[in-house]
Structures are given as C-alpha cells and as structure tokens.
Design an enzyme around this catalytic site. Structure first.
Site, PDB file in Angstrom:
ATOM      1  N   SER A   1     -29.267 -10.848 -36.117  1.00 11.08           N
ATOM      2  CA  SER A   1     -28.950 -11.761 -35.018  1.00 11.08           C
ATOM      3  C   SER A   1     -29.528 -11.212 -33.734  1.00 11.08           C
ATOM      4  O   SER A   1     -29.622  -9.991 -33.562  1.00 11.08           O
ATOM      5  CB  SER A   1     -27.434 -11.919 -34.834  1.00 11.08           C
ATOM      6  OG  SER A   1     -26.910 -12.785 -35.798  1.00 11.08           O
TER       7      SER A   1
ATOM      8  N   GLU B   1     -32.804 -19.595 -17.177  1.00 10.60           N
ATOM      9  CA  GLU B   1     -32.387 -20.968 -17.414  1.00 10.60           C
ATOM     10  C   GLU B   1     -31.219 -21.079 -18.399  1.00 10.60           C
ATOM     11  O   GLU B   1     -30.623 -22.122 -18.515  1.00 10.60           O
ATOM     12  CB  GLU B   1     -33.584 -21.783 -17.933  1.00 10.60           C
ATOM     13  CG  GLU B   1     -34.753 -21.823 -16.995  1.00 10.60           C
ATOM     14  CD  GLU B   1     -35.638 -20.562 -16.994  1.00 10.60           C
ATOM     15  OE1 GLU B   1     -36.481 -20.440 -16.099  1.00 10.60           O
ATOM     16  OE2 GLU B   1     -35.481 -19.696 -17.893  1.00 10.60           O
ATOM     17  N   SER B   2     -30.904 -20.049 -19.171  1.00 11.07           N
ATOM     18  CA  SER B   2     -29.748 -19.969 -20.077  1.00 11.07           C
ATOM     19  C   SER B   2     -29.975 -18.927 -21.161  1.00 11.07           C
ATOM     20  O   SER B   2     -29.924 -17.749 -20.888  1.00 11.07           O
ATOM     21  CB  SER B   2     -29.354 -21.321 -20.656  1.00 11.07           C
ATOM     22  OG  SER B   2     -28.052 -21.202 -21.235  1.00 11.07           O
TER      23      SER B   2
ATOM     24  N   HIS C   1     -30.077 -16.413 -35.573  1.00  9.17           N
ATOM     25  CA  HIS C   1     -29.185 -15.810 -36.568  1.00  9.17           C
ATOM     26  C   HIS C   1     -29.809 -16.050 -37.935  1.00  9.17           C
ATOM     27  O   HIS C   1     -30.092 -17.205 -38.290  1.00  9.17           O
ATOM     28  CB  HIS C   1     -27.791 -16.443 -36.531  1.00  9.17           C
ATOM     29  CG  HIS C   1     -27.149 -16.365 -35.191  1.00  9.17           C
ATOM     30  ND1 HIS C   1     -26.573 -15.209 -34.711  1.00  9.17           N
ATOM     31  CD2 HIS C   1     -27.003 -17.290 -34.222  1.00  9.17           C
ATOM     32  CE1 HIS C   1     -26.097 -15.430 -33.497  1.00  9.17           C
ATOM     33  NE2 HIS C   1     -26.343 -16.689 -33.173  1.00  9.17           N
TER      34      HIS C   1
ATOM     35  N   CYS D   1     -31.426 -24.978 -18.576  1.00 11.98           N
ATOM     36  CA  CYS D   1     -31.046 -25.921 -17.523  1.00 11.98           C
ATOM     37  C   CYS D   1     -32.272 -26.635 -16.967  1.00 11.98           C
ATOM     38  O   CYS D   1     -32.153 -27.478 -16.097  1.00 11.98           O
ATOM     39  CB  CYS D   1     -30.287 -25.212 -16.401  1.00 11.98           C
ATOM     40  SG  CYS D   1     -31.272 -23.986 -15.528  1.00 11.98           S
TER      41      CYS D   1
END
Length: 188
Positions: free
Chosen positions: A98, A105-106, A111, A126
């Site tokens: 993972s 932006e985020s 995974h 975003c």
C-alpha cells in the site's frame, strides 16, 4: 433534510438539493480537465484493477515509482515523497503493498492484493485533471487485464464562488420560508 411539517415549498427545495448532490459517475471520455468541473470541489477517480501480474503487485519499488511519477503525469503538485509499505492482512492471502502520496490538490493511493491479482487506486484532486491519462498511466505501470473505473464529483456544493453560494442560500430560504411561516401561524 430538515424536520417539521412538509410544505409545498419543500418539494422544490428538495429537488434542487438532489439535483445538485447527484453523484457524477463517468466512464472513459469524462472531461475533468477544464471548466466542466466548476460546480464541485474536484474529481475523485476510483480504479479497480483485475488480473494484474503477481510480480507487479508485490513490487514495493514499482508502487513507489508509480506514486512518485503520477502527480507530474497528471499535472499535480507533490508535497511529500510517497509513503509505501508491505503489509500482512488478518486473512493470510490479503497481504500486499500500500502507498500514498500527498499532493497539494489532495492525494493518490494504491493498495495491492497480489494473491487476488487485484489493485485499487484512488486519485482525488481539488483541481481538474485528465482522467483518461491517469487511467492509462496505471494501466501501463501495472498491466491489469481489466479496469473498472468511476469518477465521482466530490463536494458538489463546495463554495468556490461566494456570489453563487449566496444565490443558492437565498433560493433555499425562499423555498423553506413559506413552510416556516405556515407552521408559526398554525401554532399561533
């Protein structure tokens, strides 16, 4: 939703909220790279990758490099190096790799589940990005036999334009006010 008696105005306000809160589900060809995304906080690409080669899903370095390179590929700003680790699940065959990279932006996450040939990927931003480019980037790195993908429009009522937010609030108040006044009159 608010409590209280139903009024004629509630239907219109409810319909307006439902239309604006509808989750956007897009298939290939979705364009979140420009002005079409102005009414939301940002796109969230979700990939379910099936039939990935085992050796790719166990490769910590491959996952790290994918997270290192993906932000540049889709025009995002990486704000930290990727954090990638191998883990063991409660169920023995649910181990994998993972990783996450935070972007201005985020975030982007991967995974893997090598024993299942499965990988999940999330790209949340975003700002608009080329969904098809992100999809192809992951396809080229991990070679899945099949990818199911969805794009959700997140923050459908996010207040980007304060003038527009004020208009929406005024509209909703206008729709709700008659019901409140009628309730007051009934009690009084």
């Amino acid at each position: 939703m608010h409590g209280g008696p139903a009024t004629a105005g509630d239907g219109k306000a409810t319909k307006h909220r439902l239309e604006r809160a509808t989750v956007l589900v897009r298939s290939s060809g979705a364009d979140f790279s420009g002005e079409k995304s102005h009414g939301m906080f940002g796109p969230h690409l979700i990939l379910d990758c099936y039939g990935c080669p085992h050796e790719r899903l166990t490769d910590v370095e491959l996952v790290y490099n994918a997270l290192e390179d993906c932000p540049d590929e889709i025009g995002m700003t990486k704000i930290m190096p990727p954090y990638v680790f191998r883990y063991k699940g409660v169920v023995p065959e649910e181990w994998g790799v993972s990783g996450v990279v935070l972007i201005a932006e985020s975030h982007i996450t991967i995974h893997t589940f090598p024993e299942k040939g499965y990988m999940s990927v999330d790209v949340f931003s975003c700002k608009p990005f080329d969904v098809d480019r992100a999809l192809e980037f992951m396809r080229n790195r991990f070679h899945p036999e099949k990818i199911d993908h969805r794009v959700l429009g997140r923050g459908m009522e996010y207040p980007r334009d304060m003038e527009r937010v004020e208009q929406i609030v005024r509209c909703e108040r206008t729709d709700v006010a008659p019901g409140i006044l009628a309730s007051i009159e009934e009690v009084g």
